[in-house]
Enzyme design. Structure first.
Site, short mmCIF file in Angstrom:
data_model
loop_
_atom_site.label_atom_id
_atom_site.label_comp_id
_atom_site.label_asym_id
_atom_site.label_seq_id
_atom_site.Cartn_x
_atom_site.Cartn_y
_atom_site.Cartn_z
NE ARG A 1 0.98 -7.07 -0.99
CZ ARG A 1 1.75 -7.78 -0.17
NH1 ARG A 1 2.74 -8.48 -0.66
NH2 ARG A 1 1.51 -7.78 1.14
CG HIS B 1 -7.75 -3.75 -1.71
ND1 HIS B 1 -6.84 -2.84 -2.18
CD2 HIS B 1 -7.10 -4.49 -0.77
CE1 HIS B 1 -5.67 -3.01 -1.57
NE2 HIS B 1 -5.80 -4.01 -0.70
CE1 TYR C 1 -6.92 -9.08 -4.57
CE2 TYR C 1 -5.79 -7.30 -3.41
CZ TYR C 1 -5.97 -8.65 -3.67
OH TYR C 1 -5.19 -9.57 -3.00
NE ARG D 1 -11.27 -8.05 2.40
CZ ARG D 1 -10.06 -7.56 2.13
NH1 ARG D 1 -9.90 -6.69 1.17
NH2 ARG D 1 -9.01 -7.92 2.85
NE ARG E 1 4.12 -10.72 6.85
CZ ARG E 1 3.48 -10.15 7.87
NH1 ARG E 1 2.17 -10.07 7.85
NH2 ARG E 1 4.14 -9.66 8.89
CG ASN F 1 -7.41 -15.99 2.45
OD1 ASN F 1 -6.59 -15.56 1.65
ND2 ASN F 1 -8.69 -15.68 2.38
CG HIS G 1 0.24 0.13 2.58
ND1 HIS G 1 -1.11 0.39 2.71
CD2 HIS G 1 0.32 -1.14 2.10
CE1 HIS G 1 -1.81 -0.67 2.34
NE2 HIS G 1 -0.97 -1.61 1.97
#
Length: 732
Positions: A392, A609, A485, A581, A422, A67, A452
């Site tokens: 993704r 998530h 997730y 979160r 990204r 991270n 998204h």
């Protein structure tokens, strides 16, 4: 403030800090970057949590390191560029880029030091459990000959030793690349040599050795392996000093707005990323200071900014030590459930959805249902068209395979592939070409906005009727991340939502602005204004003396306008409970500003998530008369203003009950994995009293199926969660 209680369901707030209109020493907004680092501190603390199995503690340590790497390659790189180019963009909390960079570097350094401090303890505990990271001194004389054979056959061919002198250009080290820096001398001591050995990224960082006499699983780091047999690379030299180093480069992408060929432009940008400016250099401690200065100069990085560590670089690679042979050192296994209602229809997903809306919570319910949804559509002769967003996914994605099969079977397949996801840009370029090859229509959406939203529609001929089956998700169409997730998947044949989603796809492919949406709101068109309107509606209810409550679950909350309205709502008497979160720019529990707002972060086995919003609508929560939404959007400027996001209202009562009475109630009641945000911006764990029962929302969901997927099995409903704070629950 001494008794931190994370049970928001059954306990009143104990936060209280007076708010002064002139703010005094406290800013009403928490800095975005420092809040992110605070989140990574919470992740790292799980590596120090004795209740967590050892391999999982090691994994948390690796995740915190990964991270931080990503944070540096994107966020810190951006601040460095702003400072370098004297761009004075002031943050929402009033800091210049330089001021933020100073605080980031201080906090990040402390985080790295804590990572290095925790590593020896975890490795020591693993050694006691039979998993050993061997140091060079721990190599047995009896095994060195066989180990040398292993080195020569599996490592030596991949190595390229490079002399550091005017005759040899300094090698290029890519981002996340590492190397050994060596100071050598001839055996007679007459000649000296500085050299580099780049560490091949394709080799395992931790090489497996023969098991110990008691069955211990033994590993050796690749850099130690090379050092042990350095004479094989430099036969006539002895090693005086050495250190290993690792660099990170600026990895953000810039794409020309008027690019004629978007895919080609992104391919060029990806190549530029590999050669970006160095923004961090980390080295292991040694006495080879002149060599370190030389390498820093050649790389173009300020020696004063080099970070030296005591233990190891590249902690993100530690997950290689997590092996299946030591199952007891991992979380206890569980098998994601298949929805019983689909089994009631012998696996026919369309029939199950047509009967009633279905909401799954991953990873507790299997993501295979999403894959099967598309695979069944690809095979079904009655399916006419499929539309799908892809933000993704995996390189060998079953979702993509199903879409390709559908296109090859003659169905009209439209795929919105987001090239700007990204660090997944290269994979998404490959996905788009694979889909085009199969005959699918691939579109890339907007140049300025990322798409998204997680949407899928299947149009099916049923007699004389065309029926649309829709999937709306809070997470990506990514089978791997769906295992860790927590996300929501809504399946419905509701005609209004089907029309809404179709209009959104038309917007993405043809720029046809959607009008008269009935069941969903989208960003960046109306989502932000709609959120503010719904928050203000609760304020009106509070002023009328009616119940006024908001429950929110997000990954991040930093949009200043939304935070300001939440503060206004608090001052109007609206009770607001939030599960955020990660990044949170809001300060809860400040008298006169936010005393009616509570915020906590749930950090544990799974990465929270899903995004959920519940507005009381004049009723005390939990209530089935509340307005309930699931979303792909966090409350950040980028999501609300610069991305195409979905915000979908839940109308089916069973699904609504599942979200309100099960998912949100469990998260609000969680104590085992919750950190409560304090007014000063710090987070504190729930503080258990003697004999106080524990409750873990993750354990609850492992043990109890989701309501809407139960079918006939719903007769055996799980117990009510509304009094869960008073019941002892099995902890992990």
């Amino acid at each position: 403030m001494s008794n931190v209680n994370a049970d928001f369901l059954n306990q009143d707030s104990d936060l209280e800090l007076k708010y002064s209109k002139d703010l005094g020493s406290i800013n009403p907004l928490i800095n975005r970057e420092l809040s992110w680092i605070s989140f990574n501190w919470r992740v790292l603390q799980e590596a120090n949590n004795k209740k967590v199995p050892l391999f999982e503690r090691l994994r948390f340590l690796a995740i915190s390191a990964r991270n931080l790497d990503e944070f540096y390659t994107v966020r810190v790189a951006g601040f460095r560029q702003m400072v370098k180019n004297k761009i004075e963009v002031i943050s929402a909390d009033g800091l210049t880029p330089e001021e933020q960079l100073i605080q980031i570097e201080r906090e990040a350094k402390a985080l790295i030091e804590k990572q290095q401090e925790l590593l020896p303890s975890i490795l020591s505990n693993l050694k006691q459990k039979g998993v050993i990271l061997v140091k060079p001194k721990g190599i047995l004389v009896s095994e060195k000959k066989n180990l040398e054979k292993q080195f020569m056959s599996k490592v030596f061919p991949a190595l390229t030793p490079l002399a550091l002198d005017p005759a040899h250009p300094f090698p290029f080290i890519p981002t996340e690349g590492s190397a050994l820096a060596l100071k050598l001398r001839t055996r007679d001591g007459k000649k000296f040599l500085n050299a580099l050995v780049p560490i091949p990224g394709m080799l395992d960082r931790f090489q497996r050795l023969r098991d110990g006499v008691k069955g211990e699983k033994r590993f050796l780091s690749l850099e130690d392996f090379i050092v042990i047999f350095i004479y094989r690379l430099f036969p006539n030299y002895l090693l005086d000093e050495y250190f290993s180093f690792r660099i990170l480069r600026d990895s953000d992408l810039e794409v020309e707005e008027e690019a004629e060929d978007l895919v080609r432009e992104f391919e060029i940008a990806l190549k530029r990323r590999k050669r970006g400016e160095v923004i961090r250099m980390k080295v292991t401690k040694s006495n080879a200071e002149p060599l370190l200065k030389l390498i820093s100069k050649e790389i173009g990085f300020d020696r004063a900014q080099v970070l030296q560590v005591n233990e190891m670089i590249g902690l993100s690679d530690l997950e290689e030590l997590i092996i299946s042979a030591k199952r007891s050192l991992k979380w206890r296994t569980f098998v994601p459930r298949s929805p019983e209602r689909i089994e009631d229809f012998n696996g026919d997903i369309f029939s199950a959805i047509k009967q009633k809306d279905l909401l799954l919570q991953h990873p507790y319910e299997t993501f295979d249902t999403v894959v099967n949804f598309l695979e069944q559509a690809a095979r079904d002769p009655n399916v006419i068209a499929i539309k799908q967003t892809l933000y993704r996914t995996t390189p060998d994605s079953p979702i993509v395979r199903a879409l390709c099969a559908a296109a090859e079977n003659g169905k009209t397949v439209t795929a919105l592939v987001e090239l700007k996801a990204r660090f997944d840009e290269a994979n998404n370029i490959n996905v788009s070409r694979e889909l085009e090859k199969a005959g699918a229509q691939v579109v890339y959406g907007f140049m300025d906005w990322k798409t998204h939203a997680k949407l899928s529609t299947i149009v099916r001929q049923e007699g004389k009727v065309l029926r649309t089956y829709t999937h709306v998700g809070t997470g990506n169409y990514h089978p791997d991340t769906a295992k860790i997730y927590t996300d929501l998947s809504l399946f419905t044949s509701d005609a209004t939502l089907g029309r809404d989603v179709t209009k959104v796809f038309n917007y993405l492919s043809g720029y046809i602005k959607p009008t008269d949406l009935e069941s969903m709101i989208i960003a960046p068109l109306e989502l932000k204004s709609s959120l503010i309107k719904m928050i203000k509606n609760e304020m009106v209810l509070a002023k009328k003396g009616k119940p006024a409550e908001i429950w929110v679950k997000l990954n991040a909350l930093i949009d200043p306008e939304v935070i300001e309205v939440l503060y206004e709502a608090s001052q109007s008497g609206v009770k607001i409970n939030m599960i955020i979160r990660g990044i949170c720019g809001l300060r809860p529990g400040i008298k006169g500003l936010s005393e009616n707002i509570r915020v906590k972060s749930v950090i544990g086995r799974f990465l929270e998530h899903s995004r959920v919003c519940v507005f009381g609508n004049g009723f005390k929560l939990p209530s089935l008369k509340a307005k309930v939404f699931i979303s792909s959007a966090d409350w950040m400027g980028r999501n609300l203003n610069r991305r195409v996001e979905s915000f979908v209202e839940i109308k089916n009562l069973t699904v609504k009950s599942q979200i309100v009475n099960q998912i949100m109630v469990a998260n609000l009641a969680d104590k085992e994995q919750s950190w409560v945000l304090q007014p000063d911006g710090r987070y504190k764990r729930h503080q258990f009293k003697k004999d106080e029962p524990s409750f873990s929302c993750h354990e609850y969901f492992i043990e109890n199926p989701s309501l809407s997927g139960r079918g006939r099995a719903a007769l055996n409903a799980p117990p009510s969660l509304l009094n869960v704070g008073n019941k002892r629950k099995k902890s992990f």
